[in-house]
Design a protein around this motif. Structure first.
Motif, PDB file in Angstrom:
ATOM      1  N   THR A 196       2.430  14.095   4.435  1.00 54.15           N
ATOM      2  CA  THR A 196       1.553  13.653   3.351  1.00 54.15           C
ATOM      3  C   THR A 196       1.431  12.141   3.355  1.00 54.15           C
ATOM      4  OG1 THR A 196       2.156  15.546   1.989  1.00 54.15           O
ATOM      5  CG2 THR A 196       1.258  13.638   0.843  1.00 54.15           C
ATOM      6  N   TYR A 197       2.561  11.458   3.497  1.00 53.37           N
ATOM      7  CA  TYR A 197       2.547   9.995   3.472  1.00 53.37           C
ATOM      8  C   TYR A 197       1.930   9.428   4.742  1.00 53.37           C
ATOM      9  CZ  TYR A 197       5.170  10.362  -0.763  1.00 53.37           C
ATOM     10  OH  TYR A 197       5.535  10.655  -2.043  1.00 53.37           O
ATOM     11  N   ALA A 198       2.089  10.118   5.859  1.00 52.11           N
ATOM     12  CA  ALA A 198       1.467   9.662   7.100  1.00 52.11           C
ATOM     13  C   ALA A 198      -0.059   9.741   6.994  1.00 52.11           C
ATOM     14  CB  ALA A 198       1.967  10.478   8.277  1.00 52.11           C
ATOM     15  N   VAL A 199      -0.559  10.846   6.465  1.00 54.54           N
ATOM     16  CA  VAL A 199      -2.013  11.013   6.341  1.00 54.54           C
ATOM     17  C   VAL A 199      -2.574  10.063   5.286  1.00 54.54           C
ATOM     18  CG1 VAL A 199      -3.829  12.632   5.646  1.00 54.54           C
ATOM     19  CG2 VAL A 199      -2.023  13.379   7.187  1.00 54.54           C
ATOM     20  N   PHE A 241      -3.385   9.299  -6.991  1.00 51.43           N
ATOM     21  CA  PHE A 241      -3.041  10.000  -8.229  1.00 51.43           C
ATOM     22  C   PHE A 241      -3.881  11.270  -8.381  1.00 51.43           C
ATOM     23  CE2 PHE A 241      -3.315  10.790 -12.797  1.00 51.43           C
ATOM     24  CZ  PHE A 241      -1.968  10.826 -13.130  1.00 51.43           C
ATOM     25  N   ALA A 242      -5.147  11.190  -8.011  1.00 49.39           N
ATOM     26  CA  ALA A 242      -6.022  12.362  -8.115  1.00 49.39           C
ATOM     27  C   ALA A 242      -5.602  13.463  -7.146  1.00 49.39           C
ATOM     28  CB  ALA A 242      -7.467  11.960  -7.856  1.00 49.39           C
ATOM     29  N   LEU A 243      -5.004  13.088  -6.025  1.00 56.69           N
ATOM     30  CA  LEU A 243      -4.585  14.066  -5.028  1.00 56.69           C
ATOM     31  C   LEU A 243      -3.187  14.621  -5.259  1.00 56.69           C
ATOM     32  CD1 LEU A 243      -5.863  12.410  -1.741  1.00 56.69           C
ATOM     33  CD2 LEU A 243      -6.770  14.441  -2.865  1.00 56.69           C
ATOM     34  N   ARG A 244      -2.472  14.123  -6.233  1.00 55.00           N
ATOM     35  CA  ARG A 244      -1.055  14.471  -6.341  1.00 55.00           C
ATOM     36  C   ARG A 244      -0.801  15.935  -6.641  1.00 55.00           C
ATOM     37  NH1 ARG A 244       1.917  11.944 -11.368  1.00 55.00           N
ATOM     38  NH2 ARG A 244       1.518  13.619 -12.811  1.00 55.00           N
ATOM     39  N   ASP A 245      -1.742  16.643  -7.243  1.00 56.11           N
ATOM     40  CA  ASP A 245      -1.565  18.076  -7.474  1.00 56.11           C
ATOM     41  C   ASP A 245      -1.991  18.905  -6.261  1.00 56.11           C
ATOM     42  OD1 ASP A 245      -0.599  17.669 -10.029  1.00 56.11           O
ATOM     43  OD2 ASP A 245      -2.588  17.814 -10.955  1.00 56.11           O
ATOM     44  N   GLU A 246      -2.665  18.271  -5.305  1.00 55.68           N
ATOM     45  CA  GLU A 246      -3.181  18.973  -4.141  1.00 55.68           C
ATOM     46  C   GLU A 246      -2.310  18.806  -2.893  1.00 55.68           C
ATOM     47  OE1 GLU A 246      -5.736  20.881  -4.759  1.00 55.68           O
ATOM     48  OE2 GLU A 246      -5.929  20.045  -6.768  1.00 55.68           O
ATOM     49  N   THR A 304       0.835  -1.206   0.000  1.00 53.98           N
ATOM     50  CA  THR A 304       0.000   0.000   0.000  1.00 53.98           C
ATOM     51  C   THR A 304       0.865   1.249   0.000  1.00 53.98           C
ATOM     52  OG1 THR A 304      -1.668  -1.234   1.226  1.00 53.98           O
ATOM     53  CG2 THR A 304      -1.894   1.150   1.186  1.00 53.98           C
ATOM     54  N   GLY A 305       1.904   1.258   0.830  1.00 61.19           N
ATOM     55  CA  GLY A 305       2.811   2.402   0.865  1.00 61.19           C
ATOM     56  C   GLY A 305       3.551   2.596  -0.441  1.00 61.19           C
ATOM     57  N   MET A 306       3.964   1.488  -1.037  1.00 55.61           N
ATOM     58  CA  MET A 306       4.652   1.558  -2.325  1.00 55.61           C
ATOM     59  C   MET A 306       3.726   2.127  -3.394  1.00 55.61           C
ATOM     60  SD  MET A 306       7.618   0.646  -3.675  1.00 55.61           S
ATOM     61  CE  MET A 306       8.200  -0.555  -2.529  1.00 55.61           C
ATOM     62  N   LEU A 307       2.476   1.696  -3.376  1.00 58.05           N
ATOM     63  CA  LEU A 307       1.523   2.187  -4.370  1.00 58.05           C
ATOM     64  C   LEU A 307       1.231   3.671  -4.179  1.00 58.05           C
ATOM     65  CD1 LEU A 307      -0.251   1.547  -6.769  1.00 58.05           C
ATOM     66  CD2 LEU A 307      -2.054   0.898  -5.170  1.00 58.05           C
ATOM     67  N   VAL A 308       1.123   4.125  -2.938  1.00 62.79           N
ATOM     68  CA  VAL A 308       0.904   5.551  -2.681  1.00 62.79           C
ATOM     69  C   VAL A 308       2.079   6.356  -3.241  1.00 62.79           C
ATOM     70  CG1 VAL A 308       0.777   7.293  -0.860  1.00 62.79           C
ATOM     71  CG2 VAL A 308      -0.636   5.247  -0.721  1.00 62.79           C
ATOM     72  N   TYR A 309       3.296   5.896  -2.972  1.00 59.27           N
ATOM     73  CA  TYR A 309       4.480   6.588  -3.494  1.00 59.27           C
ATOM     74  C   TYR A 309       4.477   6.608  -5.028  1.00 59.27           C
ATOM     75  CZ  TYR A 309       9.315   7.612  -4.659  1.00 59.27           C
ATOM     76  OH  TYR A 309      10.445   8.164  -5.206  1.00 59.27           O
ATOM     77  N   LEU A 310       4.216   5.464  -5.636  1.00 61.91           N
ATOM     78  CA  LEU A 310       4.245   5.388  -7.098  1.00 61.91           C
ATOM     79  C   LEU A 310       3.143   6.226  -7.734  1.00 61.91           C
ATOM     80  CD1 LEU A 310       5.034   1.592  -7.529  1.00 61.91           C
ATOM     81  CD2 LEU A 310       6.576   3.520  -7.948  1.00 61.91           C
ATOM     82  N   ALA A 311       1.982   6.290  -7.100  1.00 61.19           N
ATOM     83  CA  ALA A 311       0.890   7.096  -7.649  1.00 61.19           C
ATOM     84  C   ALA A 311       1.200   8.582  -7.577  1.00 61.19           C
ATOM     85  CB  ALA A 311      -0.412   6.797  -6.907  1.00 61.19           C
ATOM     86  N   LEU A 312       1.949   9.001  -6.556  1.00 63.31           N
ATOM     87  CA  LEU A 312       2.296  10.417  -6.433  1.00 63.31           C
ATOM     88  C   LEU A 312       3.481  10.811  -7.310  1.00 63.31           C
ATOM     89  CD1 LEU A 312       1.918  11.024  -2.592  1.00 63.31           C
ATOM     90  CD2 LEU A 312       0.359  11.710  -4.412  1.00 63.31           C
ATOM     91  N   HIS A 313       4.258   9.842  -7.771  1.00 65.86           N
ATOM     92  CA  HIS A 313       5.479  10.146  -8.512  1.00 65.86           C
ATOM     93  C   HIS A 313       5.519   9.542  -9.917  1.00 65.86           C
ATOM     94  CE1 HIS A 313       7.622  12.064  -5.198  1.00 65.86           C
ATOM     95  NE2 HIS A 313       7.016  11.184  -4.423  1.00 65.86           N
ATOM     96  N   SER A 314       4.397   9.214 -10.499  1.00 63.03           N
ATOM     97  CA  SER A 314       4.412   8.627 -11.839  1.00 63.03           C
ATOM     98  C   SER A 314       3.227   9.137 -12.645  1.00 63.03           C
ATOM     99  CB  SER A 314       4.390   7.097 -11.755  1.00 63.03           C
ATOM    100  OG  SER A 314       3.224   6.658 -11.113  1.00 63.03           O
ATOM    101  N   GLY A 315       3.194   8.740 -13.891  1.00 65.36           N
ATOM    102  CA  GLY A 315       2.118   9.147 -14.784  1.00 65.36           C
ATOM    103  C   GLY A 315       0.888   8.271 -14.632  1.00 65.36           C
ATOM    104  N   HIS A 316      -0.137   8.601 -15.406  1.00 66.78           N
ATOM    105  CA  HIS A 316      -1.418   7.902 -15.311  1.00 66.78           C
ATOM    106  C   HIS A 316      -1.295   6.429 -15.706  1.00 66.78           C
ATOM    107  CE1 HIS A 316      -5.573   6.823 -16.492  1.00 66.78           C
ATOM    108  NE2 HIS A 316      -5.845   7.505 -15.387  1.00 66.78           N
ATOM    109  N   GLY A 317      -0.660   6.142 -16.805  1.00 61.68           N
ATOM    110  CA  GLY A 317      -0.502   4.761 -17.255  1.00 61.68           C
ATOM    111  C   GLY A 317       0.342   3.941 -16.291  1.00 61.68           C
ATOM    112  N   GLN A 318       1.370   4.560 -15.764  1.00 61.08           N
ATOM    113  CA  GLN A 318       2.219   3.867 -14.799  1.00 61.08           C
ATOM    114  C   GLN A 318       1.470   3.604 -13.500  1.00 61.08           C
ATOM    115  OE1 GLN A 318       5.194   6.875 -14.839  1.00 61.08           O
ATOM    116  NE2 GLN A 318       6.516   5.765 -16.282  1.00 61.08           N
TER     117      GLN A 318
END
Length: 167
Positions: free
Chosen positions: A97-100, A84-89, A35-49
Motif C-alpha cells: 500500500t505504501y509503495a503504491v 485520507f479518502a483511500l484509507r477505507d479502501e 510525503t511518506g510521513m503525510l501518507v502514513y498520518l493520513a491513513l492512521h488519523s482522523g479528518h482534523g488531524q
C-alpha cells in the motif's frame, strides 16, 4: 494520534529531509520523507488531524525549499486528502500500500512542482530532466515511503499507548 506527536514526527521528517544530501544522478531530488510521513498520518488519523498534518507539512516544506512560500500547501493538502479518502479502501498496514501510494505521490509531486516552477519562472524544465526526475522520483517514492511506514510503525509501537479516562 495527538497533535504533539504529529508535530514532532513532521519536524523530524523535515529536518532529516533537509539534512540528507541529494544525489546529483537523480536530478537533485530530495528524499520524500515529508510525503511518506503525510501518507502514513493520513491513513492512521482522523479528518482534523489529517488537515493539520497536511498544512504543517506544507509549511515545513515551503520553509525549507527554494520555491515561494505557500506553493507547497496545495500539494500537501491534495496528498493528505487523497490518502485520507483511500484509507477505507486500502490495507493501511501493508508495505505494498505504501509503495503504491508513494509511487503515485512522487509522480504527482514531480508534475506539480515542475508546473509551479515553470509558471513562476523559478526553474526551466526540459523534457530530459523531467523524465530523469520522474523516473528517480518513482523509484524513491516506492522505496522511501514504505521505509517511513516501517520506522513510524516501530516508533508508534514503542511509544506508550494513551488510555481514555472515565470520570
Amino acid at each position: 494520534m495527538s497533535g504533539l506527536r504529529i508535530t514532532l514526527f513532521l519536524l523530524a521528517a523535515a529536518t532529516v529531509q533537509a539534512l540528507l544530501p541529494v544525489p546529483a544522478c537523480t536530478g537533485s531530488l530530495e528524499f520524500p520523507l515529508l510525503t511518506g510521513m503525510l501518507v502514513y498520518l493520513a491513513l492512521h488519523s482522523g479528518h482534523g488531524q489529517m488537515i493539520y498534518a497536511s498544512l504543517l507539512a506544507g509549511v515545513l516544506y515551503d520553509a525549507l525549499s527554494p520555491a515561494p512560500f505557500g506553493s507547497g500547501l496545495p500539494f500537501f493538502l491534495m496528498i493528505g486528502a487523497g490518502a485520507f479518502a483511500l484509507r477505507d479502501e486500502v490495507f493501511a498496514d501493508q508495505l505494498i500500500t505504501y509503495a503504491v501510494l508513494g509511487l503515485m505521490a512522487a509522480a504527482l509531486k514531480i508534475a506539480y512542482f515542475s508546473t509551479v516552477y515553470l509558471v513562476i519562472g523559478l526553474r526551466p524544465v526540459s523534457a530530459g530532466l523531467f523524465l530523469v526526475r520522474l523516473t528517480y522520483s518513482l523509484l524513491l517514492g516506492a522505496l522511501i515511503v514504505p521505509a517511513v511506514y516501517l520506522a513510524l510503525a516501530a516508533v508508534q509501537h514503542a511509544l506508550p499507548k494513551t488510555r481514555r479516562r472515565y470520570s
